[in-house]
Design an enzyme around this catalytic site. Sequence first.
Site, PDB file in Angstrom:
ATOM      1  N   GLY A 135      29.348  37.855  -3.313  1.00  0.00           N
ATOM      2  CA  GLY A 135      30.416  38.643  -2.206  1.00  0.00           C
ATOM      3  C   GLY A 135      30.128  40.436  -2.758  1.00  0.00           C
ATOM      4  N   ASP A 163      36.992  39.075  -7.988  1.00  0.00           N
ATOM      5  CA  ASP A 163      38.166  37.945  -8.715  1.00  0.00           C
ATOM      6  C   ASP A 163      38.117  37.938  -9.610  1.00  0.00           C
ATOM      7  OD1 ASP A 163      37.609  35.859  -6.249  1.00  0.00           O
ATOM      8  OD2 ASP A 163      35.520  34.875  -6.887  1.00  0.00           O
ATOM      9  N   ARG A 183      38.507  42.233   0.689  1.00  0.00           N
ATOM     10  CA  ARG A 183      37.633  42.302  -0.569  1.00  0.00           C
ATOM     11  C   ARG A 183      36.750  44.281   0.222  1.00  0.00           C
ATOM     12  NH1 ARG A 183      33.444  37.318   0.356  1.00  0.00           N
ATOM     13  NH2 ARG A 183      32.261  37.966   2.676  1.00  0.00           N
TER      14      ARG A 183
END
Lengths: 415, 415
Positions: free
Chosen positions: B18, B148, B304
């Site tokens: 990601g 994360d 993000r």
Amino acid sequence: MASETVLKGACIIGQSGGPTAVINASAYGAIRAALDADCITKVYGAAHGIKGVLDDKLYIMDEEDPEELKLLLNTPSSELGSCRYKMKDPDVDDTDYRRILEIFRKYDVRYFFYNGGNDSMDTCNKISKYCQKIGYPCRVMGIPKTIDNDLFGTDHCPGYGSAAKYIATSGMEGSKDATVYDTPQITVIEIMGRHAGWLAGAAALASAFGAGPDLVYLPEVDFDMDSFYADVDRVYKANGGKVLIAVSEGIHYADGKFVSEAETSATDGFGHAQLGGLAVRLADLLKQRTGSKVRGIELSLLQRCGAHLASGTDLREAELAGRAAVEAAVSGKTDYMVAFKCIRDAGYQCETELLPLSEVANYEKKVPLEWINETHNGVTQAFIDYALPLIQGAPERPTEQSLPRYAKLKKVLAE
Amino acid sequence: MASETVLKGACIIGQSGGPTAVINASAYGAIRAALDADCITKVYGAAHGIKGVLDDKLYIMDEEDPEELKLLLNTPSSELGSCRYKMKDPDVDDTDYRRILEIFRKYDVRYFFYNGGNDSMDTCNKISKYCQKIGYPCRVMGIPKTIDNDLFGTDHCPGYGSAAKYIATSGMEGSKDATVYDTPQITVIEIMGRHAGWLAGAAALASAFGAGPDLVYLPEVDFDMDSFYADVDRVYKANGGKVLIAVSEGIHYADGKFVSEAETSATDGFGHAQLGGLAVRLADLLKQRTGSKVRGIELSLLQRCGAHLASGTDLREAELAGRAAVEAAVSGKTDYMVAFKCIRDAGYQCETELLPLSEVANYEKKVPLEWINETHNGVTQAFIDYALPLIQGAPERPTEQSLPRYAKLKKVLAE
């Protein structure tokens, strides 16, 4: 409606309707000018707009520390509190008006400034007319505010530029993120604006500067699901399955029904009741159609309170609007809303003017149809030229530990 | 695993997993250092991570304009493209590995840098071990990346600080917005983090600085709906119906079932299938329970890729991690991931160290249970002390018309 006589007395400033990133800048402009005005004896902030007047809940702004007060320029949302309160027609029921006058008399209020959108200008107009009818001398001024940008008679509204900048910036970042894999992904971004597409159109600023939505849908034109599917299919094929779509929450079918509310028809593939917003709904329909990975993103509250991305132009003009309202009232004007008159031809210039409250209340300004492209899935260069000056500039933002430092007001209640 | 001999050859840099606000800063750090290294003859960027290697799709970084390349520091998401590609065990199926070696040989690749999270470190580890087994001299280094923050062995991961800052800032702004009326409103903000609560915990930074969620739920502890209701009822009563809740997308019941996936039970009041995310689901449950106005907000992709809010510390460290990987490889190291070792006692200090790839691949680092409060609805001061240094600083961000100016790479393909 000008009076040359000096009117001495207290003032009330109230905030109303949905918050914005810069509504407190207008409050600051008005409060600061009122504190500095000789004829204004006391400056009150109404707790939760007109409800604070009705409830006799007024904060004494004179008691606030000037430096904290100035931090209102850095503080999103309505620091005095807001309300959504519809005033009745005084000819039908004048209870609220009599109560307002009672409070005005109690605190010798001779200046009333109300900062808000369409409904708030209606409130402001009604109070102004009531004071005139009763013969209570009070100068009443509206200060425009709405991210929806749909107030009549003004080039644009404070709050819009900052929201537009948030939407455009998020559109650019979202576009970068949504196209990162070499596999199909359809992303639908839902933007506020129930009746006017000014905010959704701002997503096109992202596309104009290199990374943004492929398709933008505004509520000024009817939405057609088949055309939408055809648009998406075309981009999907051309871009290797990557499609970024911006939709106004207010898009509706030709029969007027909001797409967000309409029952999903049998041809849409499934018929069960759905929760979640429009973006999720459209994303789901496109998932069924294409099998692609989809994402529905609702910008929600964040688009209207994104003060960290405030437009410097918007912030400056919001403060100006507040100050101009007080200065006009002090100079004898009443029953007006402050509006913006702008030129864009030789560089952007903006100045304030005054519009009679009765002319602005309850009218909505929509995106001109000629600023929407022929295929109804984007905006024209004229829209970009209109909106671009409004998002310019990044003000200095005081921080504490790299997080925003907001005003901490004492909010001393008047008794 | 150090070699003193100079290894001459080309390098490949790949981005995987990601995207983040600063993964391109790591790419820039690595690319710039590789371009400057005498022993590195050519610098390739893999299109979409390891898939670009398998597909023989490599961009020649030497062809890029240095100033545009530097704008990678300003560009969110993975500019070279990313992938989610799970490598097979080479003892079971070595097809991909033989193909990778073929490409390595074709371009005389002797340095391989892979920037990503847990899965990417697994890929990196497998390629490293395969090269060793085959006896193909190639120095392989992992560069950490994940919002994360769950990579093992490193104090924190590049990408986390910026996402945490976005979440904390949005939490402050959302809190200001969600409490503006004098009527009840319950707002649920859904934050990424399927297994680790580092991101959801960052919302508590907002509360620590004056405006943020009242309740924060992390996936490290079991979620209990009755306790949740009791928490909300308590805040609802104390705050005049205003409750702001932050939840990790990964919260789950004691049986391991994600709350976002679990069927709504009969006691929850309704039993039909639901679309939309966790925030909307919880908001709906609370609406039924309290009758209050509710809002479910999913921060989605924007948390993000919010480069406009990048943490200066995060950006600097991300670049450092990329550069350190190249410098270590050039100096003879291989088979490591760059990690951060930090002290916070006398001011924040951070330096890089190297961890064997096999030690970091496939382990997850979670929020320590002692950093979650006893009532499981918030974090402790230790969490705040950990996260706060990571969000510090606001880098200069190049803009064009007050919108972000991203790198425009030529992406010349190697043949």
